[in-house]
Design an enzyme around this catalytic site. Structure first.
Site, short mmCIF file in Angstrom:
data_model
loop_
_atom_site.label_atom_id
_atom_site.label_comp_id
_atom_site.label_asym_id
_atom_site.label_seq_id
_atom_site.Cartn_x
_atom_site.Cartn_y
_atom_site.Cartn_z
CG ASP A 30 -2.04 0.97 1.18
OD1 ASP A 30 -3.20 0.51 1.11
OD2 ASP A 30 -1.78 2.19 1.19
CG HIS A 100 -8.71 -2.53 -2.15
ND1 HIS A 100 -9.67 -1.91 -2.93
CD2 HIS A 100 -8.59 -1.79 -1.03
CE1 HIS A 100 -10.09 -0.82 -2.30
NE2 HIS A 100 -9.46 -0.73 -1.14
P1 DGP Z 1 -9.51 1.62 0.75
O1 DGP Z 1 -9.57 2.78 1.69
O2 DGP Z 1 -9.94 0.34 1.41
O3 DGP Z 1 -10.24 1.87 -0.55
O4 DGP Z 1 -7.98 1.42 0.41
C1 DGP Z 1 -7.35 1.90 -0.74
C2 DGP Z 1 -5.88 1.83 -0.47
O5 DGP Z 1 -5.20 1.98 -1.71
C3 DGP Z 1 -5.34 2.92 0.45
O6 DGP Z 1 -4.87 2.30 1.65
C4 DGP Z 1 -4.19 3.55 -0.31
C5 DGP Z 1 -3.97 2.61 -1.46
N1 DGP Z 1 -3.58 3.24 -2.71
C6 DGP Z 1 -4.27 4.22 -3.35
N2 DGP Z 1 -3.62 4.58 -4.47
C7 DGP Z 1 -2.51 3.80 -4.53
C8 DGP Z 1 -1.45 3.69 -5.47
O7 DGP Z 1 -1.38 4.37 -6.49
N3 DGP Z 1 -0.47 2.77 -5.19
C9 DGP Z 1 -0.53 1.97 -4.07
N4 DGP Z 1 0.47 1.10 -3.91
N5 DGP Z 1 -1.51 2.05 -3.18
C10 DGP Z 1 -2.49 2.96 -3.40
#
Ligand code: DGP
Length: 114
Positions: A30, A100
Site C-alpha cells: 500500500d 482489495h
Molecule cells: P480503501 O480505503 O480500502 O479503498 O484502500 C485503498 C488503499 O489503496 C489505500 O490504503 C491507499 C492505497 N492506494 C491508493 N492509491 C494507490 C497507489 O497508487 N499505489 C498503491 N500502492 N496504493 C495505493
C-alpha cells in the site's frame, strides 16, 4: 468506464512494490501504509467491491483468501498475527472501486476499528 488506479498498477502503467502476481490475482504494498507491513491483495478481474461479487466469483474469492495467508506467511506475519480488512462503500472508507483485501501487520492492533 475508465480504468481504476489498481487496473493501471496491474498493467504495469503505474509502478508498485509487487509481492505477488499470478493469472487471477495480484498483490502489492500500500502506498499509504497504516502498519509496518500493509499489503493489498486484489483480483485482476475488476470487481468494484465485495458487495458486488457474484456467485461466479466464488472460486476467485477463495483463491484471494488463500493468497492472503500465503503472502502473510511469506512476509513473516503469521507468528505474531495480522489483520485482514475489506472496506466496502462510503461508510467503510473505501476509496478505490476495485476490490482489495488489506493485510496489516507488524504491530498490535486495537478493536473495535475506528
Ligand atoms: P480503501 O480505503 O480500502 O479503498 O484502500 C485503498 C488503499 O489503496 C489505500 O490504503 C491507499 C492505497 N492506494 C491508493 N492509491 C494507490 C497507489 O497508487 N499505489 C498503491 N500502492 N496504493 C495505493
Amino acid at each position: 468506464m475508465s480504468q481504476t488506479i489498481f487496473e493501471r498498477i496491474i498493467s504495469g502503467e503505474l509502478k508498485a512494490n509487487v509481492v505477488h502476481d499470478d493469472e487471477t490475482s495480484f498483490a502489492f504494498h500500500d502506498a499509504n501504509p497504516q502498519a509496518p507491513t500493509h499489503i493489498l491483495v486484489i483480483p485482476k478481474k475488476p470487481i468494484p467491491r465485495i458487495g458486488e461479487a457474484q456467485p461466479d466469483d466464488q472460486e476467485l474469492l477463495g483463491h484471494l483468501m488463500i493468497k492472503v495467508g500465503e503472502i502473510a506467511r511469506k512476509e513473516g506475519l503469521a507468528e505474531d498475527g495480522y489483520r485482514v480488512v475489506i472496506n466496502n462503500g462510503r461508510n467503510a472508507g473505501e476509496s478505490v472501486p476495485h476490490l482489495h483485501i488489506h493485510i496489516l501487520g507488524g504491530r498490535p492492533m486495537s478493536w473495535p476499528p475506528g
